[in-house]
Design a protein around this motif. Structure first.
Motif, short mmCIF file in Angstrom:
data_model
loop_
_atom_site.label_atom_id
_atom_site.label_comp_id
_atom_site.label_asym_id
_atom_site.label_seq_id
_atom_site.Cartn_x
_atom_site.Cartn_y
_atom_site.Cartn_z
N LEU A 102 14.50 122.87 79.36
CA LEU A 102 13.37 123.78 79.23
C LEU A 102 12.21 123.38 80.13
CD1 LEU A 102 12.16 126.27 77.92
CD2 LEU A 102 11.38 124.82 76.05
N ASP A 103 11.87 122.10 80.19
CA ASP A 103 10.74 121.67 81.02
C ASP A 103 10.97 122.03 82.49
OD1 ASP A 103 9.37 120.69 78.83
OD2 ASP A 103 10.01 118.62 79.15
N GLY A 104 12.18 121.82 82.98
CA GLY A 104 12.50 122.17 84.36
C GLY A 104 12.44 123.67 84.60
N VAL A 105 12.90 124.45 83.63
CA VAL A 105 12.84 125.91 83.74
C VAL A 105 11.39 126.35 83.82
CG1 VAL A 105 13.26 128.06 82.47
CG2 VAL A 105 15.07 126.34 82.64
N LEU A 106 10.54 125.79 82.98
CA LEU A 106 9.12 126.16 82.98
C LEU A 106 8.45 125.77 84.30
CD1 LEU A 106 8.24 125.19 79.32
CD2 LEU A 106 8.46 127.51 80.25
N GLU A 107 8.78 124.62 84.83
CA GLU A 107 8.22 124.20 86.12
C GLU A 107 8.65 125.17 87.23
OE1 GLU A 107 9.09 120.12 87.08
OE2 GLU A 107 8.42 119.44 85.11
N PHE A 108 9.91 125.56 87.19
CA PHE A 108 10.43 126.51 88.19
C PHE A 108 9.70 127.84 88.10
CE2 PHE A 108 13.71 129.86 89.03
CZ PHE A 108 13.72 129.74 90.40
N ILE A 109 9.55 128.38 86.89
CA ILE A 109 8.87 129.66 86.71
C ILE A 109 7.42 129.56 87.17
CG2 ILE A 109 8.03 131.32 84.98
CD1 ILE A 109 10.60 130.63 83.35
N GLU A 110 6.74 128.51 86.77
CA GLU A 110 5.34 128.33 87.18
C GLU A 110 5.22 128.25 88.69
OE1 GLU A 110 1.59 125.24 86.78
OE2 GLU A 110 3.34 124.93 85.52
N GLY A 111 6.09 127.48 89.32
CA GLY A 111 6.04 127.34 90.78
C GLY A 111 6.26 128.67 91.49
N GLU A 112 7.23 129.44 91.02
CA GLU A 112 7.49 130.75 91.63
C GLU A 112 6.30 131.67 91.45
OE1 GLU A 112 10.25 132.04 93.34
OE2 GLU A 112 10.89 129.95 93.46
N ALA A 113 5.74 131.71 90.26
CA ALA A 113 4.60 132.60 90.00
C ALA A 113 3.38 132.18 90.81
CB ALA A 113 4.27 132.61 88.51
N GLN A 114 3.05 130.91 90.79
CA GLN A 114 1.88 130.43 91.53
C GLN A 114 2.05 130.65 93.03
OE1 GLN A 114 -0.81 129.86 90.13
NE2 GLN A 114 -0.50 128.88 88.15
N GLY A 115 3.25 130.42 93.53
CA GLY A 115 3.52 130.64 94.95
C GLY A 115 3.31 132.09 95.35
N ARG A 116 3.73 133.01 94.52
CA ARG A 116 3.53 134.44 94.83
C ARG A 116 2.07 134.82 94.75
NH1 ARG A 116 7.24 138.08 95.50
NH2 ARG A 116 6.18 139.74 94.35
N ILE A 117 1.37 134.29 93.77
CA ILE A 117 -0.06 134.62 93.64
C ILE A 117 -0.83 134.06 94.83
CG2 ILE A 117 -2.13 134.13 92.27
CD1 ILE A 117 -0.24 134.28 89.77
N GLN A 118 -0.56 132.82 95.18
CA GLN A 118 -1.27 132.18 96.29
C GLN A 118 -0.97 132.86 97.63
OE1 GLN A 118 -0.22 128.07 95.91
NE2 GLN A 118 -1.45 127.80 94.07
N SER A 119 0.23 133.38 97.78
CA SER A 119 0.60 134.03 99.05
C SER A 119 0.10 135.47 99.11
CB SER A 119 2.11 134.00 99.24
OG SER A 119 2.72 134.92 98.35
N GLY A 120 -0.48 135.94 98.02
CA GLY A 120 -0.94 137.33 97.99
C GLY A 120 0.18 138.32 97.79
N LEU A 121 1.32 137.80 97.34
CA LEU A 121 2.52 138.60 97.08
C LEU A 121 3.09 139.08 98.37
CD1 LEU A 121 1.23 140.70 94.06
CD2 LEU A 121 2.39 138.53 93.95
#
Length: 121
Positions: A102-121
């Motif tokens: 679960l911890d790894g899954v949450l890290e993966f989801i957070e990284g994907e979401a933050q990366g998209r937000i930071q890139s402006g989608l």
């Protein structure tokens, strides 16, 4: 957006999460994951997404064993392509990973979401 039937189906799905979905939802709801807002069983067009973060236009799908047969794989690919056309990124996590990592899954989801937000989608 989804029609009335889609919203009714989504409402029913929200009440009947699978155990892996329920476990992941406990970690995503209430902006618990890095302040990211997620919705569960969110309808978009003809599809209902397991989890959706609007700020990142990110769909998170929890895949159990049924997602390994050829017909389901083809359906998932069509669904992902349709959502991509709407600007939604789909990530898939295995149900067993939610159970065991679960911890790894949450890290993966957070990284994907933050990366998209930071890139402006």
């Amino acid at each position: 957006m989804a029609d009335g039937i889609g919203y009714q189906r989504a409402r029913a799905f929200r009440r009947n999460l699978t155990p892996p979905e329920a476990r992941l939802w406990r970690c995503l709801k209430g902006d618990q994951l890095a302040g990211l807002g997620f919705r569960k069983q969110h309808p978009i067009g003809p599809y209902i997404l397991d989890f959706y973060c609007a700020a990142a236009k990110l769909a998170v799908e929890v895949d159990g064993g049924t997602h390994s047969n050829d017909a389901q794989i083809a359906h998932d690919e069509r669904r992902t392509a349709w959502l991509k056309g709407k600007g939604v990124r789909v990530i898939r996590v295995r149900a067993i990973a939610v159970r065991d990592e679960l911890d790894g899954v949450l890290e993966f989801i957070e990284g994907e979401a933050q990366g998209r937000i930071q890139s402006g989608l």
